[in-house]
Design an enzyme around this catalytic site. Structure first.
Site, PDB file in Angstrom:
ATOM      1  N   GLN A  31       0.924  -1.581   0.200  1.00 28.15           N
ATOM      2  CA  GLN A  31       0.235  -0.246   0.029  1.00 28.15           C
ATOM      3  C   GLN A  31       0.643   1.080   0.054  1.00 28.15           C
ATOM      4  O   GLN A  31       1.650   1.254   0.105  1.00 28.15           O
ATOM      5  CB  GLN A  31      -0.760  -0.552   1.260  1.00 28.15           C
ATOM      6  CG  GLN A  31      -0.053  -0.751   2.575  1.00 28.15           C
ATOM      7  CD  GLN A  31      -1.304  -0.601   3.277  1.00 28.15           C
ATOM      8  OE1 GLN A  31      -2.265  -0.766   3.822  1.00 28.15           O
ATOM      9  NE2 GLN A  31      -0.475  -1.425   4.398  1.00 28.15           N
ATOM     10  N   ASP A  86       0.368  -0.072  13.903  1.00 26.30           N
ATOM     11  CA  ASP A  86       0.930   0.866  14.490  1.00 26.30           C
ATOM     12  C   ASP A  86       0.233   0.873  16.484  1.00 26.30           C
ATOM     13  O   ASP A  86       1.462   1.612  17.151  1.00 26.30           O
ATOM     14  CB  ASP A  86      -0.534   1.816  14.688  1.00 26.30           C
ATOM     15  CG  ASP A  86      -1.553   2.127  14.719  1.00 26.30           C
ATOM     16  OD1 ASP A  86      -2.266   1.492  16.131  1.00 26.30           O
ATOM     17  OD2 ASP A  86      -2.449   1.129  13.654  1.00 26.30           O
ATOM     18  N   GLU A 106       0.636  -8.521  11.665  1.00 22.95           N
ATOM     19  CA  GLU A 106       0.492  -7.453  10.254  1.00 22.95           C
ATOM     20  C   GLU A 106       0.759  -7.766   9.240  1.00 22.95           C
ATOM     21  O   GLU A 106       2.143  -8.384   9.457  1.00 22.95           O
ATOM     22  CB  GLU A 106       1.123  -6.442  11.475  1.00 22.95           C
ATOM     23  CG  GLU A 106       1.035  -4.675  10.590  1.00 22.95           C
ATOM     24  CD  GLU A 106      -0.265  -4.007   9.323  1.00 22.95           C
ATOM     25  OE1 GLU A 106      -0.241  -3.970   8.357  1.00 22.95           O
ATOM     26  OE2 GLU A 106      -1.282  -4.000  10.397  1.00 22.95           O
ATOM     27  N   GLY A 138      -3.067 -11.907   7.733  1.00 22.92           N
ATOM     28  CA  GLY A 138      -3.851 -12.284   9.261  1.00 22.92           C
ATOM     29  C   GLY A 138      -5.206 -13.954   9.042  1.00 22.92           C
ATOM     30  O   GLY A 138      -5.631 -14.125   9.433  1.00 22.92           O
ATOM     31  N   ASP A 155      -8.302  -5.220  13.590  1.00 25.27           N
ATOM     32  CA  ASP A 155      -7.968  -3.722  13.384  1.00 25.27           C
ATOM     33  C   ASP A 155      -7.456  -3.385  12.150  1.00 25.27           C
ATOM     34  O   ASP A 155      -6.442  -3.495  11.772  1.00 25.27           O
ATOM     35  CB  ASP A 155      -7.169  -3.349  14.408  1.00 25.27           C
ATOM     36  CG  ASP A 155      -6.486  -2.292  14.179  1.00 25.27           C
ATOM     37  OD1 ASP A 155      -7.065  -1.302  13.531  1.00 25.27           O
ATOM     38  OD2 ASP A 155      -5.842  -1.327  15.224  1.00 25.27           O
ATOM     39  N   SER A 156      -8.786  -3.295  10.933  1.00 26.32           N
ATOM     40  CA  SER A 156      -8.182  -3.469  10.060  1.00 26.32           C
ATOM     41  C   SER A 156      -8.156  -2.031   9.468  1.00 26.32           C
ATOM     42  O   SER A 156      -8.671  -0.698   9.853  1.00 26.32           O
ATOM     43  CB  SER A 156      -8.726  -4.514   8.917  1.00 26.32           C
ATOM     44  OG  SER A 156     -10.545  -4.126   9.181  1.00 26.32           O
ATOM     45  N   THR A 157      -7.397  -1.433   7.634  1.00 24.78           N
ATOM     46  CA  THR A 157      -8.280  -0.850   7.355  1.00 24.78           C
ATOM     47  C   THR A 157      -9.638  -0.936   6.538  1.00 24.78           C
ATOM     48  O   THR A 157     -10.288  -1.754   6.623  1.00 24.78           O
ATOM     49  CB  THR A 157      -7.144  -0.284   6.236  1.00 24.78           C
ATOM     50  OG1 THR A 157      -7.608  -0.953   4.652  1.00 24.78           O
ATOM     51  CG2 THR A 157      -6.194  -0.073   6.571  1.00 24.78           C
ATOM     52  N   GLU A 158     -10.225   0.055   5.621  1.00 29.77           N
ATOM     53  CA  GLU A 158     -11.208  -0.176   4.810  1.00 29.77           C
ATOM     54  C   GLU A 158     -11.521  -1.511   3.473  1.00 29.77           C
ATOM     55  O   GLU A 158      -9.991  -2.134   3.644  1.00 29.77           O
ATOM     56  CB  GLU A 158     -11.348   0.778   4.077  1.00 29.77           C
ATOM     57  CG  GLU A 158     -12.063   2.155   5.568  1.00 29.77           C
ATOM     58  CD  GLU A 158     -12.787   3.484   4.955  1.00 29.77           C
ATOM     59  OE1 GLU A 158     -13.608   3.734   3.727  1.00 29.77           O
ATOM     60  OE2 GLU A 158     -12.206   4.245   5.007  1.00 29.77           O
ATOM     61  N   PRO A 162      -4.767  -4.789   0.793  1.00 34.00           N
ATOM     62  CA  PRO A 162      -4.935  -5.985   1.082  1.00 34.00           C
ATOM     63  C   PRO A 162      -6.022  -6.617   2.200  1.00 34.00           C
ATOM     64  O   PRO A 162      -5.726  -7.360   2.907  1.00 34.00           O
ATOM     65  CB  PRO A 162      -3.578  -5.609   2.145  1.00 34.00           C
ATOM     66  CG  PRO A 162      -3.364  -4.069   1.840  1.00 34.00           C
ATOM     67  CD  PRO A 162      -4.540  -4.056   0.769  1.00 34.00           C
TER      68      PRO A 162
END
Length: 275
Positions: A31, A86, A106, A138, A155-158, A162
């Site tokens: 990303q 993070d 991660e 994951g 705890d993911s992105t939108e 990935p």
């Protein structure tokens, strides 16, 4: 000359912040990663053009991912965090003395590397001896670790890039199997203003797998619309049955024992999404 960063949250709407400095910008294997220093929100982690966290409001998201589930499960010894490079959720997990081991998986090691360097107040517990950090997929980790965890946090992105598979029914089924017989999972499930279909779909899929499903919310100003939802699936324990008077006080800025149940009281239009 002023510099501004804008996140285009839909084709017609976005948020913007004045920038003091770009600290890092790199196209990783997975990303586009940037950490920028803003005048209003402090240092900000941006992945593929989306704000992931800022030092000013990060505590809301990280506390609300971690504490509702951990105070619902009576003995959360082994905890998995999928994503969250993070380190903010890990920091909150470690506030629970019953947690013996917290595993972070991660997929993008650069997120961990740059968070440690530029976001130490968020990533500061990633080297804690109770933490195991794994740079891997994951989705695969879940499917390779059956009956392993008491609590799993996504705890993911939108759901782009990935993170797409982390919103699939197969992933939720894998989570169910990776949990112990009384396990709990929680995932961030975006906002009801712009992603109503996503919340509806996730709720349907999780309900087909878990006997107890609850949706709750929080206010996170740098996330799209500011109103954010989380979906909790449990095999045994209901967060609404927790005795809030028995929740011990821990160091937080957003979550409180009284908020534990209150967060599950949803606006009517959000309730209608998940009926």
């Amino acid at each position: 000359m002023e510099l501004w960063y804008t996140e285009k949250q839909t084709e017609e709407f976005g948020i913007t912040a004045k920038i003091k400095e770009t600290l890092v910008r790199e196209q990783t294997e997975f990303q586009d990663l940037a950490i920028i220093d803003t005048t209003e929100w402090g240092r900000m982690l941006v992945l593929d053009g989306m704000v992931m966290t800022t030092v000013r409001d990060e505590f809301v998201y990280h506390e609300m991912v971690a504490h509702p589930a951990l105070f619902t499960h009576p003995n959360p010894k082994h905890v998995l965090v999928v994503g969250g490079g993070d380190g903010g959720v890990i920091r909150e997990v470690l506030k629970h003395p019953k947690v013996e081991k917290a595993v972070l998986v991660e997929i993008d090691g650069k997120v961990i590397e740059y968070s440690k360097k530029y976001l130490p107040e968020i990533a500061g517990e990633l080297d804690n001896p109770r933490v195991q950090v794994i740079v891997n997929d994951g989705y695969m980790h879940i499917h390779e670790h059956k009956n392993t965890y008491d609590v799993i946090m996504v705890d993911s992105t939108e759901p782009v890039g990935p993170a797409v598979e982390l919103f699939s029914r197969g992933f939720y089924q894998g989570i169910y199997e990776a949990l112990k017989e009384d396990g709990i999972f929680v995932a961030q499930t975006d906002n009801p203003w712009f992603k109503a279909d996503l919340i509806r779909t996730v709720n349907r899929d999780v309900r087909e797998i878990f006997p107890i499903v609850r949706v709750y919310g929080a206010n996170i100003p740098t996330y799209p619309s500011g109103l954010w939802t989380f979906t909790l699936g449990s095999k045994t324990y209901d967060p609404l049955q927790v005795d809030e008077t028995g929740i011990p006080e821990i160091e937080t800025k957003y979550y409180t024992p009284r908020l534990h149940k209150a967060a599950f009281a949803l606006p009517k239009f959000v309730e209608d999404l998940i009926k």
